[in-house]
Write a protein that holds these residues in place. Structure first.
Motif, short mmCIF file in Angstrom:
data_model
loop_
_atom_site.label_atom_id
_atom_site.label_comp_id
_atom_site.label_asym_id
_atom_site.label_seq_id
_atom_site.Cartn_x
_atom_site.Cartn_y
_atom_site.Cartn_z
N ASP A 26 0.62 -1.55 -0.11
CA ASP A 26 -0.16 0.11 0.03
C ASP A 26 1.17 1.48 0.52
N GLN A 27 2.14 0.94 1.15
CA GLN A 27 2.81 2.23 0.39
C GLN A 27 3.78 2.67 -0.76
N ASP A 28 4.14 1.96 -0.72
CA ASP A 28 4.60 1.65 -2.22
C ASP A 28 3.51 1.96 -3.69
N GLU A 29 2.15 2.08 -3.62
CA GLU A 29 1.71 2.33 -4.47
C GLU A 29 1.40 3.45 -4.27
N THR A 30 0.69 4.24 -3.27
CA THR A 30 0.94 5.21 -2.13
C THR A 30 1.69 6.04 -3.11
N LEU A 31 3.53 5.83 -2.67
CA LEU A 31 4.28 6.59 -3.18
C LEU A 31 4.35 6.73 -5.20
N LEU A 32 4.08 5.79 -4.85
CA LEU A 32 4.71 5.38 -6.47
C LEU A 32 3.28 6.50 -7.69
N SER A 33 2.24 6.56 -6.92
CA SER A 33 0.55 7.19 -7.67
C SER A 33 1.66 8.62 -7.48
N ALA A 34 1.83 9.39 -6.30
CA ALA A 34 2.08 10.73 -6.29
C ALA A 34 3.77 11.10 -6.57
N VAL A 35 4.28 9.77 -6.75
CA VAL A 35 5.24 10.39 -7.51
C VAL A 35 5.06 10.70 -8.85
N LEU A 36 4.44 9.66 -9.37
CA LEU A 36 4.02 10.11 -10.53
C LEU A 36 3.38 11.07 -11.08
N THR A 37 2.58 12.49 -9.96
CA THR A 37 1.84 13.30 -11.12
C THR A 37 2.59 14.69 -11.03
N LEU A 38 4.02 14.13 -9.88
CA LEU A 38 4.98 15.59 -10.07
C LEU A 38 5.20 15.88 -11.14
N PRO A 39 6.19 16.95 -12.26
CA PRO A 39 6.55 16.85 -12.83
C PRO A 39 7.54 16.49 -12.94
N GLU A 40 7.99 16.21 -14.33
CA GLU A 40 9.03 15.16 -14.83
C GLU A 40 10.31 16.15 -14.61
N THR A 41 10.70 17.01 -14.02
CA THR A 41 12.43 17.11 -13.29
C THR A 41 12.28 16.82 -11.89
N LEU A 42 11.23 16.71 -11.16
CA LEU A 42 11.38 16.30 -10.97
C LEU A 42 10.49 14.93 -10.34
N ARG A 43 9.57 14.16 -11.05
CA ARG A 43 9.42 12.47 -10.67
C ARG A 43 11.15 11.97 -11.08
N GLN A 44 11.33 12.09 -11.96
CA GLN A 44 12.52 10.88 -12.71
C GLN A 44 13.98 11.25 -11.33
N PRO A 45 14.40 12.02 -10.71
CA PRO A 45 15.00 11.95 -9.65
C PRO A 45 14.51 10.50 -8.75
N MET A 46 12.91 10.93 -7.95
CA MET A 46 12.65 10.38 -7.35
C MET A 46 12.15 9.46 -7.22
N TYR A 47 11.80 8.58 -8.39
CA TYR A 47 11.43 6.95 -8.78
C TYR A 47 12.64 6.56 -9.14
N LEU A 48 13.81 6.77 -9.18
CA LEU A 48 15.63 6.36 -9.63
C LEU A 48 15.55 6.00 -8.05
N TYR A 49 15.80 7.23 -7.85
CA TYR A 49 15.83 6.84 -6.13
C TYR A 49 14.94 5.82 -5.19
N TYR A 50 14.35 6.21 -5.44
CA TYR A 50 12.52 4.63 -4.59
C TYR A 50 13.00 3.82 -4.45
N PHE A 51 12.40 3.47 -5.81
CA PHE A 51 12.08 2.65 -6.92
C PHE A 51 13.38 1.74 -7.88
N GLU A 52 14.33 2.43 -8.04
CA GLU A 52 15.29 1.77 -8.76
C GLU A 52 16.61 2.00 -7.89
N HIS A 53 16.32 2.06 -6.75
CA HIS A 53 17.89 2.57 -6.13
C HIS A 53 18.57 2.60 -6.18
#
Length: 107
Positions: A26-53
């Motif tokens: 549930d936390q993964d889905e919540t965070l992913l949903s929120a991250v995907l709503t961010l503008p591209e320049t903010l979304r990319q580093p957050m996705y790489l950090y939290y989901f690709e480690h």
């Protein structure tokens, strides 16, 4: 290049790796949903950090920006996520820290 659009992120790509078992789906889905709503320049580093480690140096290399810019973008993204998620964000961040501690102790 928007390699993190909602259409391109498959369910398999966001499955929690074994070392992050402590985080609930549930936390993964919540965070992913929120991250995907961010503008591209903010979304990319957050996705790489939290989901690709990736770490900040790896993210800087992938995005071809300075590590300081990665840290600035992540800081801005966290502020936006905190406004969207409130206290849920703290639990998510803590979950990642616990999974890293687990990784270090098992190495």
């Amino acid at each position: 290049m928007d390699f993190l659009s909602v259409d391109r992120v498959s369910e398999d790509a966001v499955q929690a790796p074994p070392e992050s078992v402590m985080k609930s789906e549930d936390q993964d889905e919540t965070l992913l949903s929120a991250v995907l709503t961010l503008p591209e320049t903010l979304r990319q580093p957050m996705y790489l950090y939290y989901f690709e480690h990736f770490n900040t140096l790896e993210i800087a290399e992938v995005l071809q920006i300075e590590p300081e810019n990665v840290r600035n973008r992540m800081s801005r993204a966290r502020k936006k996520l905190k406004m969207m998620l409130g206290k849920k964000l703290e639990a998510i961040r803590d979950g990642r820290e616990r999974s890293r501690a687990t990784l270090k102790s098992s190495s």
